[in-house]
Design a protein around this motif. Sequence first.
Motif, short mmCIF file in Angstrom:
data_model
loop_
_atom_site.label_atom_id
_atom_site.label_comp_id
_atom_site.label_asym_id
_atom_site.label_seq_id
_atom_site.Cartn_x
_atom_site.Cartn_y
_atom_site.Cartn_z
N LEU A 79 0.75 -1.19 0.13
CA LEU A 79 -0.06 -0.12 0.03
C LEU A 79 0.89 1.21 0.07
N LEU A 81 1.65 5.29 -1.67
CA LEU A 81 0.67 6.12 -2.30
C LEU A 81 1.85 7.31 -2.66
N ALA A 136 1.78 3.07 4.11
CA ALA A 136 0.79 3.89 3.43
C ALA A 136 1.18 5.38 3.88
N LEU A 137 1.33 5.50 5.32
CA LEU A 137 1.50 6.91 5.75
C LEU A 137 2.94 7.41 5.59
N ILE A 140 2.88 8.38 1.80
CA ILE A 140 2.24 9.70 1.51
C ILE A 140 2.85 10.90 1.94
N VAL A 306 -2.82 11.80 -4.55
CA VAL A 306 -4.23 11.36 -4.41
C VAL A 306 -4.86 11.14 -5.83
#
Lengths: 424, 305
Positions: A79, A81, A136-137, A140, A306
């Motif tokens: 995951l 981003l 993910a954190l 991003i 995003v």
Amino acid sequence: MSARWTIVQGSPQHRIYRWVGWGSFVAAVLLIPLIVADVAVINIGSNSYKFTMSQLTLATSWAVAVLGVQVIVGYTGQLTLGNSFFAGVGAYLTAILVADYHWSYVSTLVVVLPITFLLGMAIGLPALRIRGLYLALVTISIAALLPSFAKLDTISIPFTGKTISELTNGSNGKDIKSISKIKSPDWIPWDGIAGFFQGIPVVGKFFGEGGLSARQEDTLYKYLIMLAIAVIAFWLVRNLLNSRVGRALQAIRDNETSAAVSGVDLALYKTLAFGVSAALAGVAGTMYAIDIGFVNSDDFGLFLAVNFVVGLVVGGVINMWGAVVGGLAIVLIPSMARSTQSVPLVKQSWLQGPVGPFVQGVLLILLTFVLPGGIVYGIRRLRARFVQVVPPELAAKGEMEEPPEDYIPLMEEPPPELSESVPD
Amino acid sequence: MDFDLLTSPELLLARIFDGLNAGAVYALVAVALVLIFKATTLINFAQGEMAMFGAFLAYIGWSEWGLPMWIAVVVAMILSALGAAAIERTLIRPFDPSDHLPLVIVTLGLLLIIGAVAGMIWKFDPRPFPELFPSGSAFRLGIANLRWYTVFTLAAAVAMMALLQFLLSRTKIGLAFRAVSSNLESSELVGIRVGPTLQFGWALAAAAGTFGAVIFVADPVRQIEPSIMLSVLIFASAAAALGGLDSLWGALVGGLIVGQVQTLLVNVFTFIPNEMALAAAVFVLLVVLVAKPSGLFGTARVERV
């Protein structure tokens, strides 16, 4: 529910069916640019939507980027981003090499590919330990970093003797198109091609009138270059995913521990997947630089990260056609939302606000609820009602495969038609 | 390296105060993230936007409905709790909590929608927010200036943490909450109503987030506008991950660390330019997570095949 027509796999009908399908796709990809050579306007209600070549070229670049996200999120199950970061790196590398060192646009890929690949692997290394939402954190946050990296003025880059912000032109953005422009070579007979299509009765009027201006020819040439890059990228990734590597990645996605037990080298394949994904993002960045001719760091921040997720969800997570749809969605949703000036029952002043992000958000949630496989999967289900392709053994037995009834969960097994979903 | 900073206690103190100020705000938002993660093992990417919306409600309550500021804050906290409960019921509960990707996508969708709606309603021009705490400084040493705002923000963060800790460890609903977060199916079997418990977690987190955002914009150097929480969310999620996503006190410690990294570290090591405050925070986060993949105080999860 059984399909209306059944086609036996490998039969002449099947071959015709595939040829027609592919033929119309190729025709659309090659002819739409001639139709849209300037601006196509479609009116819905009192809103007029403009479609320009620049949107189409940008969509090809984001399609490659979404493909990169699919490789890591869809096929490897990590995951992340942060791919917009690598797109930014790719775009800046191209911009700097073209503007300051007078390379040609496409040759910058020689530098962009290895650098983004290695950067991606470097991000992949901590990802061997960091999992799931923690990953993910982290990613991003990395995506949010690019604008500040591009404005660094204390660290100088070896061999150039310039700081990063001198190379990237800081917050003003790097202008390339005033220094080097992509020109269509003279040997392409654009006017002849346009004249040929204009000469066709009935449909000829859609191709405009008279010859193309020099600017239009350059745009079309640019589109062809980007299309070629995108086709090569898709072809390579398809081969990679259908190989031993692809199977290893999917094993990692389905269950890391059992993949490791079955002999998949987690460290190697995970970092490889990160590298490939980042390199694709880098190529997308180069394509962006080719298309726009101007690179501004603020365009590569959180918002783009995003946007990639939007493209991923709209197109579908594990289907390469999904990347094409996703690329188009990234470009078209905001621009169409911007040109929507009146909708019944909605206050006019609201439509002047950030409608694009709103529509994107609604689409994200709506699709996750009703069509988790993305639009491509929806089209496939719809098609399965009419046409069904069955392997010869089943056809001989007279058994019919049921078309998929339920949607597939986003992260679980790939749809049964996955092997067929990629072009061959 | 800037040795001035190390030899001059005033300067050092000034930086530490700046860091405390930022860190306390990060902690307040991080604790909201942690609450939801504890309940649902999910990260709510829309947390910052929800908090921003709540702060706007407080602002509207104060400026348009004429409520006293603190009453307006409480009303906004209640409203955002109700809103979050509704969001949990309609958009989150239908999904399998163990499958992360759809839930991450839904919360990213919420991030876009809430931000866009706020932009449509209130536009993007910044507005001054009333001060909640006495202005002036509580302590001053040369250029080192500890503002009352910092003191109160820090106190608010600690108080909220203590309150939530009490709620979770001493009350019945807190027990249900912990049971659900440790094992969803078993707690269902012993008769805990899982849905409402998770909903309660969302409501609590939204109220906490709104409180954090109100305090954040109440700093006289800031004004309220719809995109104000985006950057805070990044720092706050770094703080939450640093402390361990399922540890309340971890969020406080993580927030303070990120705040110090942002101000102190970046100023001591002058080769780190100012723009790199976020990068430095992310770097620290990476190092901590590689050493301890579930954060400083988080519980490590064992994976079964």
